[in-house]
Design an enzyme around this catalytic site. Sequence first.
Site, mmCIF file in Angstrom:
data_model
loop_
_atom_site.group_PDB
_atom_site.id
_atom_site.type_symbol
_atom_site.label_atom_id
_atom_site.label_comp_id
_atom_site.label_asym_id
_atom_site.label_seq_id
_atom_site.Cartn_x
_atom_site.Cartn_y
_atom_site.Cartn_z
ATOM 1 N N HIS A 1 110.553 0.850 6.727
ATOM 2 C CA HIS A 1 111.285 1.775 5.860
ATOM 3 C C HIS A 1 111.815 2.968 6.635
ATOM 4 O O HIS A 1 112.099 4.019 6.070
ATOM 5 C CB HIS A 1 110.407 2.247 4.699
ATOM 6 C CG HIS A 1 109.619 1.146 4.062
ATOM 7 N ND1 HIS A 1 108.321 0.858 4.411
ATOM 8 C CD2 HIS A 1 109.976 0.225 3.132
ATOM 9 C CE1 HIS A 1 107.904 -0.195 3.725
ATOM 10 N NE2 HIS A 1 108.877 -0.597 2.949
HETATM 11 FE FE1 FES Z 1 107.080 2.047 5.476
HETATM 12 FE FE2 FES Z 1 106.464 2.251 8.074
HETATM 13 S S1 FES Z 1 108.021 3.269 6.984
HETATM 14 S S2 FES Z 1 105.540 0.979 6.571
#
Ligand code: FES
Length: 146
Positions: free
Chosen positions: A110
């Site tokens: 993410h």
């Molecule tokens: Fe979501 Fe690393 S940013 S698991």
Amino acid sequence: GAPVEVDIGKLAPGEMMTVEWRGKPVWIINRTKEMLDSLKKTEGEVSDPNSDKPMQPEYAKNETRSIKPEILVAVGICTHLGCSPSDKFKTGADSGIAADWPGGFLCPCHGSTFDMAGRVYKSKPAPDNLEIPPHKYLSDAKILIG
Ligand code: FES
């Protein structure tokens, strides 16, 4: 799990090694002066620059988040949902992040980014800096993790 003894005698400046501790990857990075200098630049861009959050060991509560300034020992697992951030720290235009990216780690899941001390950048999904595992120096070149 048992503590893990690691010999960092051959870890040259700018190099990284990964060891397993309690089934987790632990990164050990011998940071160059340039990498350490980058922490001054990122200080204002990370959400917990001095690792004030309580789960950090005392010796992580400083700018370099380490016992010895140059040696970073950190768990290579994103504090968001547990993905593995890219274990290739990259700088500048090579990073694919930004031309002036001072280096660090990118979580592919993410998009959380961490600086060369594993400090998470502001406004990223990961809530915390990368975990610093309990560890100590047995000698100049030997670390005991756990
Ligand atoms: Fe979501 Fe690393 S940013 S698991």
